[in-house]
Design an enzyme around this catalytic site. Structure first.
Site, PDB file in Angstrom:
ATOM      1  N   CYS A 154      64.158  76.940  27.597  1.00 14.91           N
ATOM      2  CA  CYS A 154      62.761  76.479  27.560  1.00 14.91           C
ATOM      3  C   CYS A 154      62.317  76.121  26.137  1.00 14.91           C
ATOM      4  O   CYS A 154      62.718  75.095  25.611  1.00 14.91           O
ATOM      5  CB  CYS A 154      61.853  77.506  28.223  1.00 14.91           C
ATOM      6  SG  CYS A 154      60.437  76.758  29.034  1.00 14.91           S
ATOM      7  N   GLU A 210      67.180  82.642  34.471  1.00 19.71           N
ATOM      8  CA  GLU A 210      67.018  84.055  34.866  1.00 19.71           C
ATOM      9  C   GLU A 210      66.125  84.170  36.090  1.00 19.71           C
ATOM     10  O   GLU A 210      66.132  85.189  36.777  1.00 19.71           O
ATOM     11  CB  GLU A 210      66.461  84.880  33.704  1.00 19.71           C
ATOM     12  CG  GLU A 210      64.951  84.851  33.526  1.00 19.71           C
ATOM     13  CD  GLU A 210      64.425  83.546  32.960  1.00 19.71           C
ATOM     14  OE1 GLU A 210      63.195  83.351  32.979  1.00 19.71           O
ATOM     15  OE2 GLU A 210      65.230  82.707  32.507  1.00 19.71           O
ATOM     16  N   HIS A 266      64.302  77.955  33.665  1.00 23.12           N
ATOM     17  CA  HIS A 266      64.553  79.401  33.541  1.00 23.12           C
ATOM     18  C   HIS A 266      65.669  79.871  34.478  1.00 23.12           C
ATOM     19  O   HIS A 266      65.403  80.198  35.632  1.00 23.12           O
ATOM     20  CB  HIS A 266      63.268  80.180  33.832  1.00 23.12           C
ATOM     21  CG  HIS A 266      62.295  80.163  32.707  1.00 23.12           C
ATOM     22  ND1 HIS A 266      62.237  81.144  31.746  1.00 23.12           N
ATOM     23  CD2 HIS A 266      61.359  79.255  32.361  1.00 23.12           C
ATOM     24  CE1 HIS A 266      61.291  80.857  30.864  1.00 23.12           C
ATOM     25  NE2 HIS A 266      60.740  79.710  31.221  1.00 23.12           N
TER      26      HIS A 266
END
Length: 367
Positions: free
Chosen positions: A258, A346, A344
């Protein structure tokens, strides 16, 4: 039901548009850049994601608070959003694992919100007019007075915020006897990123935003470097751009997510830009052009890299492209062990399609 929800509240946008509703959370006034998230779940992770620092969040899902608050599911030490706008603010909750209601949580952390707003109308307005500042108040209902307060709010364009959300002290995460050591430059890192490293036999040491490459290298001798997500304008962060340049010059393995993606671009002379509306939600389709594979991704960003500059660069190559608007979602540096993505992997909240990127980083450190 908590009596505070019955008090009137108003949301005023910078273009003069007003929405009326009911108070949610603490009674008060708050300002920030208004944006919307299209996720159907994960409101608690969104509240506590440091990338949202300084932003008023519009939840497009109709019910917020309905499964309560579980303190194990936070992404940072406290709520990061500047305020919340929602349709239905559900104080009663139905999950056994929850510790408290959203109202108790907001009051403890001094968060101001507004409910009973037609969020479909509001999102259509923001989508057409673009990102702008806004003010929520449940104590001041006079529009002229609110306009005066809103005029004092800083513009997100050119705003450096990461040093405000970053850790003040270094700390470690994971098993110190793990196979890999990763230095994390904390620009607003989410806890689930650290958990993904721990799951892959990585011992992470997290450093304040303005830590230099030399300081991290001398202190930790890491196998690789991770540049985290975070809030604000990447072009207002020369300190972090310099750190990324030094990591690249030393030819160390580097992974950025990001804001880390935008900084890797800037370190390679590729400019960034403020987007008309950012990408925020759990269902953004991205194509990995290297392996010709599509993944559904979790996203949260209001800045992006300039597409034409990436395509013209002789320093990087494109790895991922957004299938909604063709924006650049991933790059890797030619002849270096460095890559980044705009989204993202994760994915907290969101699908796990992109977690292979952590394994790719481990592969670079293995080499």
């Amino acid at each position: 039901m908590n009596h505070f929800t019955k008090l009137p509240a108003v949301l005023l946008l910078a273009d003069g548009t007003a929405f009326y509703g009911k108070a949610a959370g603490k009674i008060g006034t708050t300002t920030g850049e208004i944006c919307f998230n299209t996720g159907m779940t994960g409101y608690q992770e969104i509240f506590t994601d440091p990338s949202y620092f300084g932003q008023i969040m519009v939840a497009t899902n109709a019910h917020i608070g309905n499964y309560g608050i579980n303190t194990d599911e936070v992404e940072s030490g406290h709520i990061q959003i500047a305020g919340l706008v929602c349709k239905n603010y559900n104080i009663a909750y139905s999950r056994k694992q929850a510790n408290e209601s959203i109202q108790d949580y907001f009051q403890e952390q001094n968060i101001i919100g507004i409910s009973d707003v037609d969020t479909r109308q509001l999102v259509r307005h923001i989508r057409d007019k673009g990102a702008m500042n806004a003010i929520i108040s449940s104590e001041i209902l006079d529009i002229e007075e609110l306009k005066a307060k809103l005029a004092e709010a800083p513009d997100m364009d050119g705003l450096e915020l990461s040093s405000q959300v970053s850790t003040k002290e270094t700390y470690t995460f994971g098993d110190e006897n793990a196979a890999y050591r990763v230095a994390v430059l904390d620009l607003g890192v989410k806890r689930n990123i650290l958990r993904n490293f721990d799951d892959r036999d990585v011992y992470a040491k997290v450093y304040p935003a303005k830590t230099t490459f030399e300081e991290m290298e001398k202190d930790f001798s890491p196998s690789g470097y991770f540049i985290s997500n975070g809030p604000g304008d990447p072009s207002a962060m020369p300190y972090a751009i310099d750190t990324v340049k030094d990591i690249l010059a030393a030819d160390k393995p580097l992974f950025g997510i990001c804001l880390g993606h935008q900084l890797l671009a800037l370190a390679n002379d590729i400019p960034t830009k403020k987007m008309f509306n950012g990408h925020r939600g759990l269902n953004h389709p991205v194509k990995n052009v290297i392996i010709n594979h599509c993944e559904v991704t979790s996203q949260n960003h209001g800045f992006g890299v300039v597409q034409d500059a990436v395509r013209a660069s002789d320093k990087v190559e494109i790895t991922h492209v957004n299938l909604n608007d063709q924006s650049i979602e991933g790059i890797r540096v030619k002849d270096k062990k460095a890559f980044s993505v705009q989204y993202h992997p994760e994915s907290s909240p969101g699908p796990h399609d992109s977690r292979y990127l952590f394994d790719d980083f481990i592969g670079l450190m293995k080499k």
